[in-house]
Design an enzyme around this catalytic site. Structure first.
Site, PDB file in Angstrom:
ATOM      1  N   ARG A 198       0.762  -1.316  -0.085  1.00 43.69           N
ATOM      2  CA  ARG A 198      -0.026   0.075   0.004  1.00 43.69           C
ATOM      3  C   ARG A 198       0.969   1.248   0.027  1.00 43.69           C
ATOM      4  O   ARG A 198       2.135   1.097   0.082  1.00 43.69           O
ATOM      5  CB  ARG A 198      -1.057   0.013   1.161  1.00 43.69           C
ATOM      6  CG  ARG A 198      -0.177  -0.603   2.489  1.00 43.69           C
ATOM      7  CD  ARG A 198      -0.704   0.557   3.598  1.00 43.69           C
ATOM      8  NE  ARG A 198      -0.856   1.768   3.361  1.00 43.69           N
ATOM      9  CZ  ARG A 198       0.373   2.551   3.690  1.00 43.69           C
ATOM     10  NH1 ARG A 198       1.533   2.243   4.107  1.00 43.69           N
ATOM     11  NH2 ARG A 198       0.219   3.878   3.833  1.00 43.69           N
ATOM     12  N   GLY A 199       0.233   2.343  -0.171  1.00 42.55           N
ATOM     13  CA  GLY A 199       0.964   3.567  -0.364  1.00 42.55           C
ATOM     14  C   GLY A 199       0.806   3.983  -1.716  1.00 42.55           C
ATOM     15  O   GLY A 199       1.554   3.014  -2.672  1.00 42.55           O
ATOM     16  N   ALA A 200       0.622   5.095  -2.228  1.00 50.80           N
ATOM     17  CA  ALA A 200       0.421   5.457  -3.794  1.00 50.80           C
ATOM     18  C   ALA A 200       1.691   5.131  -4.538  1.00 50.80           C
ATOM     19  O   ALA A 200       1.729   4.140  -5.329  1.00 50.80           O
ATOM     20  CB  ALA A 200       0.168   6.852  -3.983  1.00 50.80           C
ATOM     21  N   ARG A 249      -6.686  -0.630  -7.400  1.00 46.24           N
ATOM     22  CA  ARG A 249      -7.201   0.232  -6.656  1.00 46.24           C
ATOM     23  C   ARG A 249      -7.310   1.730  -7.624  1.00 46.24           C
ATOM     24  O   ARG A 249      -6.165   1.994  -8.340  1.00 46.24           O
ATOM     25  CB  ARG A 249      -6.102   0.635  -5.533  1.00 46.24           C
ATOM     26  CG  ARG A 249      -6.165  -0.367  -4.340  1.00 46.24           C
ATOM     27  CD  ARG A 249      -5.465  -0.126  -3.256  1.00 46.24           C
ATOM     28  NE  ARG A 249      -6.160   0.646  -2.349  1.00 46.24           N
ATOM     29  CZ  ARG A 249      -5.934   1.308  -1.251  1.00 46.24           C
ATOM     30  NH1 ARG A 249      -4.410   1.221  -0.901  1.00 46.24           N
ATOM     31  NH2 ARG A 249      -6.473   1.869  -0.388  1.00 46.24           N
ATOM     32  N   ASP A 281      -2.409  10.789  -2.609  1.00 44.37           N
ATOM     33  CA  ASP A 281      -2.847   9.633  -3.722  1.00 44.37           C
ATOM     34  C   ASP A 281      -2.994  10.375  -5.222  1.00 44.37           C
ATOM     35  O   ASP A 281      -2.726   9.604  -5.892  1.00 44.37           O
ATOM     36  CB  ASP A 281      -3.928   8.869  -3.072  1.00 44.37           C
ATOM     37  CG  ASP A 281      -3.392   7.941  -2.196  1.00 44.37           C
ATOM     38  OD1 ASP A 281      -3.429   8.412  -0.798  1.00 44.37           O
ATOM     39  OD2 ASP A 281      -3.043   6.851  -2.363  1.00 44.37           O
ATOM     40  N   ASN A 306      -6.102  12.211  -0.291  1.00 45.37           N
ATOM     41  CA  ASN A 306      -5.284  11.660   0.329  1.00 45.37           C
ATOM     42  C   ASN A 306      -6.141  10.719   1.535  1.00 45.37           C
ATOM     43  O   ASN A 306      -7.458  10.607   1.576  1.00 45.37           O
ATOM     44  CB  ASN A 306      -4.270  12.400   1.296  1.00 45.37           C
ATOM     45  CG  ASN A 306      -3.408  11.535   2.007  1.00 45.37           C
ATOM     46  OD1 ASN A 306      -2.757  10.575   1.368  1.00 45.37           O
ATOM     47  ND2 ASN A 306      -3.132  12.074   3.243  1.00 45.37           N
ATOM     48  N   LYS A 307      -5.690   9.981   2.443  1.00 44.50           N
ATOM     49  CA  LYS A 307      -6.364   9.008   3.481  1.00 44.50           C
ATOM     50  C   LYS A 307      -7.436   9.661   4.036  1.00 44.50           C
ATOM     51  O   LYS A 307      -7.183  11.119   4.503  1.00 44.50           O
ATOM     52  CB  LYS A 307      -5.155   8.630   4.372  1.00 44.50           C
ATOM     53  CG  LYS A 307      -5.928   7.765   5.512  1.00 44.50           C
ATOM     54  CD  LYS A 307      -6.678   6.492   4.920  1.00 44.50           C
ATOM     55  CE  LYS A 307      -5.867   5.686   3.880  1.00 44.50           C
ATOM     56  NZ  LYS A 307      -6.629   4.458   3.187  1.00 44.50           N
TER      57      LYS A 307
HETATM   58  O1  MRU Z   1      -5.028   3.251   1.634  1.00 44.16           O
HETATM   59  P1  MRU Z   1      -3.506   3.533   1.834  1.00 44.16           P
HETATM   60  O2  MRU Z   1      -2.953   2.987   3.027  1.00 44.16           O
HETATM   61  O3  MRU Z   1      -2.501   2.927   0.474  1.00 44.16           O
HETATM   62  O4  MRU Z   1      -3.346   4.953   1.697  1.00 44.16           O
HETATM   63  C1  MRU Z   1      -2.321   5.692   1.686  1.00 44.16           C
HETATM   64  C2  MRU Z   1      -2.276   6.878   1.810  1.00 44.16           C
HETATM   65  O5  MRU Z   1      -3.400   7.650   1.724  1.00 44.16           O
HETATM   66  C3  MRU Z   1      -1.108   7.764   1.748  1.00 44.16           C
HETATM   67  O6  MRU Z   1      -0.924   8.930   2.275  1.00 44.16           O
HETATM   68  C4  MRU Z   1      -0.621   7.998   0.162  1.00 44.16           C
HETATM   69  O7  MRU Z   1      -0.649   6.991  -0.601  1.00 44.16           O
HETATM   70  C5  MRU Z   1       0.885   8.674   0.118  1.00 44.16           C
HETATM   71  S1  MRU Z   1       2.042   7.234   0.638  1.00 44.16           S
HETATM   72  C6  MRU Z   1       3.464   8.016   0.286  1.00 44.16           C
END
Ligand code: MRU
Length: 337
Positions: free
Chosen positions: A49-51, A86, A221, A231-232
């Site tokens: 996970r993480g963009a 995703r 994201d 973002n989250k």
């Molecule tokens: O659902 P996730 O855990 O993949 O969400 C991640 C985020 O919202 C992060 O803040 C974003 O992807 C940046 S990661 C450097």
């Protein structure tokens, strides 16, 4: 105490592995992904996970599938499944498209991975001036090395600021419902030897009121041309709170997170996840099993609430309607290598 950075994604000799982030902080386990089902599931379940990290993993995944699948139809369908695993983080589609357009898919995936490491270093350098001495920071979700497959974006910048002698102290939102803050960010900060305090998401307002917070910094994201930032879930609320308290609100994200085709955040697809993530806590029911649930994984913060955006090309400031399109004209990260 400082430990070596965790590796989110590893590719060597035709073997693709990922760190299963669902198991952290209890276990650091690398898992092999061979098939489209395994690659897609790893992304959908947030094992990876993480963009930027899902971009790197998706890129290797598609390169691997090209070698494994002889039929073009089968390969194209598999590549689309990975690309669409995703919807919100634009990095995944961006990285898969880059690999698909290349002649040597494995080499292109390796380049994307290497670039990310350089990009993260550049973002951390650019962000340094935003941190005062003894900075007291709030962050949300997880943006560390495991979220980028490099050094991290916002959390990478926090760690680098501490290494540069700024002596930071970080308040970490637990990040309901999947607890990326509690499970992953606290873990990465403590591994880096940085003072980190966990709080529930709803404590952010009183933290800003009473804990002398200097700045908020977190990741993204997808960022539209006008600065609107997905973002989250919870990020938008934090931005409103920061504006109310007069606290700077920073986003750190690589150029690959900008969607230069999107004029505003209104068009950003928001992933909605399963109700059980909210109706259960740590595997036990926390609400009736038929309770209707609204579970968006992301929200969109209007650009006017964002003080500045840290990129590998430096700090991008308002008016975003001018500064972000100018970023589109910059060459791709390859030139940074
Ligand atoms: O659902 P996730 O855990 O993949 O969400 C991640 C985020 O919202 C992060 O803040 C974003 O992807 C940046 S990661 C450097």
């Amino acid at each position: 105490m400082q430990s070596a950075a965790l590796e989110a994604v590893r590719y060597s000799g035709g073997v693709l592995e990922y760190l299963d982030q669902r198991l952290l902080p209890q276990q650091e386990r690398m898992v092999r992904a061979r098939t489209v089902d395994e690659i897609e599931t790893a992304i959908k379940t947030l094992a990876v996970r993480g963009a930027p990290a899902i971009g790197v993993f998706g890129a290797y995944g598609v390169a691997l599938l090209r070698d494994a699948l002889t039929s073009d139809n089968e390969f194209n369908a598999a590549a689309q499944r990975v690309r669409n695993a995703r919807p919100t983080a634009v990095n995944l589609a961006w990285a898969v498209d880059r690999v698909l357009a290349s002649h040597d898919m494995v080499a292109e995936a390796e380049t994307i991975h290497r670039e990310q490491q350089t990009i993260d270093l550049r973002m951390a350098e650019a962000a340094l001036e935003l941190f005062p001495m003894n900075a007291r920071i709030i962050t949300h979700c997880n943006t560390g090395p495991i979220a980028t497959a490099g050094g991290g974006s916002a959390l990478g910048a926090i760690i680098a600021a501490d290494r540069a002698g700024k002596r930071v102290s970080v308040y970490v939102n637990e990040t309901r419902p999947l607890l990326q803050g509690a499970r992953l960010t606290i873990y990465e900060l403590h591994r880096a030897g940085i003072e980190a305090t966990l709080m529930v998401d709803s404590a952010a307002a009183i933290a800003m009121q009473r804990q002398k917070i200097d700045l908020i910094i977190l990741g993204a994201d997808r960022i539209a041309r006008n600065g609107d930032t997905a973002n989250k879930i919870g990020t938008y609320g934090l931005a409103i709170l920061a504006a109310h308290h007069g606290i700077p609100f920073y986003v750190a994200a690589p150029r690959s997170t900008f969607d230069f085709h999107m004029n505003s955040g209104a068009g950003i697809p928001i992933e909605e996840r399963h109700a059980t993530e909210v109706r259960e806590f740590a595997g036990a029911a926390s609400a009736g099993e038929k309770t209707p649930v609204y579970n968006p994984a992301f929200d969109v913060t209007p650009g006017h609430l964002i003080t500045a955006i840290v990129t590998e090309y430096g700090i991008v400031r308002p008016p975003y309607g001018e500064s972000i399109p100018a970023l589109a004209d910059r060459p791709n990260a390859g030139v940074l290598l």
